[in-house]
Design a protein around this motif. Sequence first.
Motif, mmCIF file in Angstrom:
data_model
loop_
_atom_site.group_PDB
_atom_site.id
_atom_site.type_symbol
_atom_site.label_atom_id
_atom_site.label_comp_id
_atom_site.label_asym_id
_atom_site.label_seq_id
_atom_site.Cartn_x
_atom_site.Cartn_y
_atom_site.Cartn_z
ATOM 1 N N TYR A 205 0.799 -1.216 0.000
ATOM 2 C CA TYR A 205 0.000 0.000 0.000
ATOM 3 C C TYR A 205 0.839 1.277 0.000
ATOM 4 C CZ TYR A 205 -3.691 -3.301 1.113
ATOM 5 O OH TYR A 205 -4.569 -4.346 1.070
ATOM 6 N N ALA A 206 2.026 1.226 0.573
ATOM 7 C CA ALA A 206 2.868 2.424 0.598
ATOM 8 C C ALA A 206 3.258 2.835 -0.824
ATOM 9 C CB ALA A 206 4.118 2.171 1.442
ATOM 10 N N ASP A 207 3.775 1.878 -1.602
ATOM 11 C CA ASP A 207 4.118 2.178 -2.999
ATOM 12 C C ASP A 207 2.872 2.477 -3.821
ATOM 13 O OD1 ASP A 207 6.737 1.842 -2.381
ATOM 14 O OD2 ASP A 207 6.983 -0.106 -3.374
ATOM 15 N N GLY A 208 1.791 1.734 -3.525
ATOM 16 C CA GLY A 208 0.546 1.931 -4.269
ATOM 17 C C GLY A 208 0.009 3.344 -4.104
ATOM 18 N N ARG A 209 0.098 3.870 -2.877
ATOM 19 C CA ARG A 209 -0.363 5.246 -2.636
ATOM 20 C C ARG A 209 0.417 6.241 -3.484
ATOM 21 N NH1 ARG A 209 -0.384 8.224 3.307
ATOM 22 N NH2 ARG A 209 -0.890 10.318 2.566
ATOM 23 N N ALA B 255 -9.249 6.686 -8.717
ATOM 24 C CA ALA B 255 -9.570 7.339 -7.442
ATOM 25 C C ALA B 255 -10.172 6.329 -6.472
ATOM 26 C CB ALA B 255 -10.535 8.502 -7.675
ATOM 27 N N CYS B 256 -10.969 5.395 -6.983
ATOM 28 C CA CYS B 256 -11.534 4.328 -6.137
ATOM 29 C C CYS B 256 -10.418 3.459 -5.554
ATOM 30 C CB CYS B 256 -12.502 3.474 -6.948
ATOM 31 S SG CYS B 256 -14.117 4.216 -7.180
ATOM 32 N N CYS B 257 -9.433 3.147 -6.370
ATOM 33 C CA CYS B 257 -8.310 2.315 -5.899
ATOM 34 C C CYS B 257 -7.528 3.033 -4.801
ATOM 35 C CB CYS B 257 -7.387 1.981 -7.074
ATOM 36 S SG CYS B 257 -8.155 0.946 -8.344
ATOM 37 N N LEU B 258 -7.237 4.315 -5.015
ATOM 38 C CA LEU B 258 -6.516 5.080 -3.994
ATOM 39 C C LEU B 258 -7.371 5.230 -2.738
ATOM 40 C CD1 LEU B 258 -4.068 6.684 -3.096
ATOM 41 C CD2 LEU B 258 -5.008 8.694 -4.275
ATOM 42 N N SER B 259 -8.683 5.379 -2.917
ATOM 43 C CA SER B 259 -9.587 5.478 -1.774
ATOM 44 C C SER B 259 -9.505 4.231 -0.906
ATOM 45 C CB SER B 259 -11.023 5.684 -2.271
ATOM 46 O OG SER B 259 -11.939 5.554 -1.207
ATOM 47 N N TYR B 260 -9.409 3.060 -1.547
ATOM 48 C CA TYR B 260 -9.297 1.806 -0.789
ATOM 49 C C TYR B 260 -8.006 1.792 0.037
ATOM 50 C CZ TYR B 260 -8.703 -3.139 0.260
ATOM 51 O OH TYR B 260 -8.491 -4.324 0.908
ATOM 52 N N ILE B 261 -6.908 2.268 -0.554
ATOM 53 C CA ILE B 261 -5.629 2.308 0.169
ATOM 54 C C ILE B 261 -5.744 3.245 1.374
ATOM 55 C CG2 ILE B 261 -3.214 3.035 0.006
ATOM 56 C CD1 ILE B 261 -3.221 2.054 -2.888
ATOM 57 N N TYR B 262 -6.373 4.411 1.186
ATOM 58 C CA TYR B 262 -6.578 5.329 2.305
ATOM 59 C C TYR B 262 -7.422 4.674 3.399
ATOM 60 C CZ TYR B 262 -4.632 9.403 -0.131
ATOM 61 O OH TYR B 262 -3.790 10.296 -0.734
ATOM 62 N N GLU B 263 -8.442 3.920 2.970
ATOM 63 C CA GLU B 263 -9.308 3.250 3.945
ATOM 64 C C GLU B 263 -8.513 2.241 4.778
ATOM 65 O OE1 GLU B 263 -13.341 0.449 4.046
ATOM 66 O OE2 GLU B 263 -12.549 1.181 2.148
ATOM 67 N N GLU C 65 -9.761 7.928 6.853
ATOM 68 C CA GLU C 65 -11.167 7.792 6.451
ATOM 69 C C GLU C 65 -11.663 8.983 5.640
ATOM 70 O OE1 GLU C 65 -13.522 7.039 9.865
ATOM 71 O OE2 GLU C 65 -12.570 5.114 10.325
ATOM 72 N N GLU C 66 -11.337 10.206 6.072
ATOM 73 C CA GLU C 66 -11.836 11.379 5.353
ATOM 74 C C GLU C 66 -11.251 11.455 3.943
ATOM 75 O OE1 GLU C 66 -14.218 13.615 6.084
ATOM 76 O OE2 GLU C 66 -14.622 12.295 7.773
ATOM 77 N N ASN C 67 -9.938 11.167 3.814
ATOM 78 C CA ASN C 67 -9.318 11.161 2.481
ATOM 79 C C ASN C 67 -9.983 10.124 1.586
ATOM 80 O OD1 ASN C 67 -7.273 11.949 4.632
ATOM 81 N ND2 ASN C 67 -6.261 12.705 2.805
ATOM 82 N N SER C 68 -10.239 8.941 2.158
ATOM 83 C CA SER C 68 -10.887 7.863 1.401
ATOM 84 C C SER C 68 -12.282 8.272 0.962
ATOM 85 C CB SER C 68 -10.959 6.601 2.263
ATOM 86 O OG SER C 68 -11.692 5.590 1.608
ATOM 87 N N LEU C 69 -13.038 8.851 1.900
ATOM 88 C CA LEU C 69 -14.412 9.254 1.609
ATOM 89 C C LEU C 69 -14.463 10.354 0.554
ATOM 90 C CD1 LEU C 69 -17.349 8.798 2.401
ATOM 91 C CD2 LEU C 69 -17.069 10.492 4.203
ATOM 92 N N GLN C 70 -13.573 11.334 0.665
ATOM 93 C CA GLN C 70 -13.576 12.438 -0.296
ATOM 94 C C GLN C 70 -13.246 11.965 -1.705
ATOM 95 O OE1 GLN C 70 -10.973 15.466 1.303
ATOM 96 N NE2 GLN C 70 -12.138 15.608 3.222
ATOM 97 N N LEU C 71 -12.309 11.024 -1.830
ATOM 98 C CA LEU C 71 -11.982 10.492 -3.155
ATOM 99 C C LEU C 71 -13.165 9.739 -3.747
ATOM 100 C CD1 LEU C 71 -8.299 9.200 -3.102
ATOM 101 C CD2 LEU C 71 -9.285 10.881 -4.637
ATOM 102 N N LEU C 72 -13.870 8.965 -2.908
ATOM 103 C CA LEU C 72 -15.040 8.226 -3.391
ATOM 104 C C LEU C 72 -16.131 9.181 -3.873
ATOM 105 C CD1 LEU C 72 -15.621 5.201 -0.981
ATOM 106 C CD2 LEU C 72 -15.034 5.138 -3.392
ATOM 107 N N ILE C 73 -16.334 10.266 -3.133
ATOM 108 C CA ILE C 73 -17.349 11.252 -3.532
ATOM 109 C C ILE C 73 -16.978 11.871 -4.879
ATOM 110 C CG2 ILE C 73 -18.464 13.427 -2.924
ATOM 111 C CD1 ILE C 73 -17.928 12.682 0.040
ATOM 112 N N LYS C 74 -15.701 12.240 -5.041
ATOM 113 C CA LYS C 74 -15.257 12.812 -6.317
ATOM 114 C C LYS C 74 -15.423 11.808 -7.455
ATOM 115 C CE LYS C 74 -11.785 15.918 -4.268
ATOM 116 N NZ LYS C 74 -10.336 16.196 -4.136
ATOM 117 N N ALA C 75 -15.092 10.539 -7.174
ATOM 118 C CA ALA C 75 -15.220 9.505 -8.212
ATOM 119 C C ALA C 75 -16.680 9.313 -8.606
ATOM 120 C CB ALA C 75 -14.633 8.189 -7.709
ATOM 121 N N ALA C 76 -17.568 9.271 -7.604
ATOM 122 C CA ALA C 76 -19.002 9.101 -7.890
ATOM 123 C C ALA C 76 -19.536 10.286 -8.685
ATOM 124 C CB ALA C 76 -19.779 8.941 -6.581
ATOM 125 N N THR C 77 -19.104 11.487 -8.321
ATOM 126 C CA THR C 77 -19.534 12.694 -9.047
ATOM 127 C C THR C 77 -19.077 12.634 -10.501
ATOM 128 O OG1 THR C 77 -19.372 13.984 -6.996
ATOM 129 C CG2 THR C 77 -19.447 15.207 -9.067
#
Length: 542
Positions: free
Chosen positions: A206-210, A231-239, A244-256
């Motif tokens: 996950y460190a390299d993946g981020r 963005a979904c993939c990076l959100s999973y790494i943040y999760e 949590e907030e970074n993960s959630l914000q990326l998911l919201i942007k991806a959904a939008t």
Amino acid sequence: MRLLKLFILFSCCLCFGVVARGQSTTDSLIGVLNKVLANKQFYVDKKNKEIALLKGELLQAKTAREKYNINSSLYEQYKSFSYDSAYSYAKKLQEISIELNDPSLIASAKMKLAFTLLSSGLFKETLEKLGSIDVRSLPANEQSDYYFLKARSYFDLSDYDRNRDFYTIYNPQGIQCIDSALTLCKPGSFSYLELKGLRDLRTGNYADGRTTYISLLNLPALTPHQFAVNACCLSYIYEVKGLEENSLQLLIKAATTDIESATKETVAIYKLADILFKKGDIDNAYVYIKQAMDDATFYGALQRQVKISSILPIIEAQWISQIEHQKKLLYTYSFIITLLVIAVVVFAWIIFRQLKKLRIADEVIKAANITLQENNRALEELNRNLSTANKIKNEYIGYYFNINSIYIEKLESFQKSLDKKLSSKRYDDAQAAVKNLNLENERQLLFHTFDKVFLRLFPDFIHKFNALFKEGEEIPVTEGQLLNTEHRIFALIRMGIHDNDRIAKLLGYSVNTIYSYKNRIKNKSFIPNDEFEHRIMEIEAV
């Protein structure tokens, strides 16, 4: 020691400020997502217009090569929008490539067909189709896509099976395909970073993946779909890392981004609904999970529907429970308001009696012919009493109207709730709510209020109602009224009240009179009688 305490206090304040800013950003992003979701049809219409233009070009195409290129563009439009259409155009590409006798085009068409099968959740068929492709016949830039698609097939299959034994078989095969694809890509390119990020994700690095995904998302000219997927993939790494907030914000942007690009084959909004449900945001979670199911159904993604079906009933049940709780609160408030109104009426009656007594006392005082000074003192005392009584009267009348104002506001709130039920086609709930109302008093005021509220909800009602009649046979509105009796009967029907007896009670007519009105109107319309009320129900609110 004092310095240490000050440092700890400063650190706590700083952390609190960061959390508050993060939450504010999340709320702002959710607000943007909800606005975009409210206009989702606009983006779908835009997509359909682009597709229509390509179909028009296809009709003008003469050579097989031109048809192949345009069909390829149509496939790109449909591949994340509609499985059936994407599959159909992938088949057409296969037919044209065979007609052109071009091995590279034949292999490329098979790739597109395999991608479509994978998106729909047909893993076995995907691997069979990929197995029929001669990789050497593909152009160099598509060979890495081949291995990437094959890797995705193994990864999705291992996730879908949810079995450790099969995971240890499919996941290494997917990683092996990623390694093969990486050797064909230029380091630092989009394809290389996407493959590298997926490899890090599947191997738990996950460190390299981020780092990889951050670099990827900062690349210029990313398509909306490319941004949303990664963005979904990076959100999973943040999760996983607890951010949590970074993960959630990326998911919201991806959904939008998915909604703005009319992408139906998506996972962002499904994951977002799951996370918000766990955080207690039931309202948004319910809206998003319903949208996720609508998208999966529209596209035809079988595996997405299975995943969504596992949590949709849970969120829906919680949402219904919340609505029921709100209804109980509304009933409680209505009961309290009713008691207050009764109290105001009682106080008004007491004031009236007091005023009556004061008038009698005034007559007695006037009748008693005593000295002028005593009369003046008596009149002054009486005036003071009248002033006090008027002050009390005005106070209670103001209070009465204030309570009525609050009551009306509650009724308006109830009306909005009823509109929401009708919009979501929960007619039984709506009818039950309407039947519980008791508004027999002030009938004419009720009619006027009903007409104003109804026409605010259905401003085109009279126009669309009259459109059901031939020219010259429309039902005019009586001068000085907002709706006449005929309009009001069918306005109640549009609001979900179909029972003649109930309509008769609300309007103060007999059941036979209501039946006669309805038959006369239906017979006058050019719409068949058994379809007339259905056409009334189709009139939409603003």
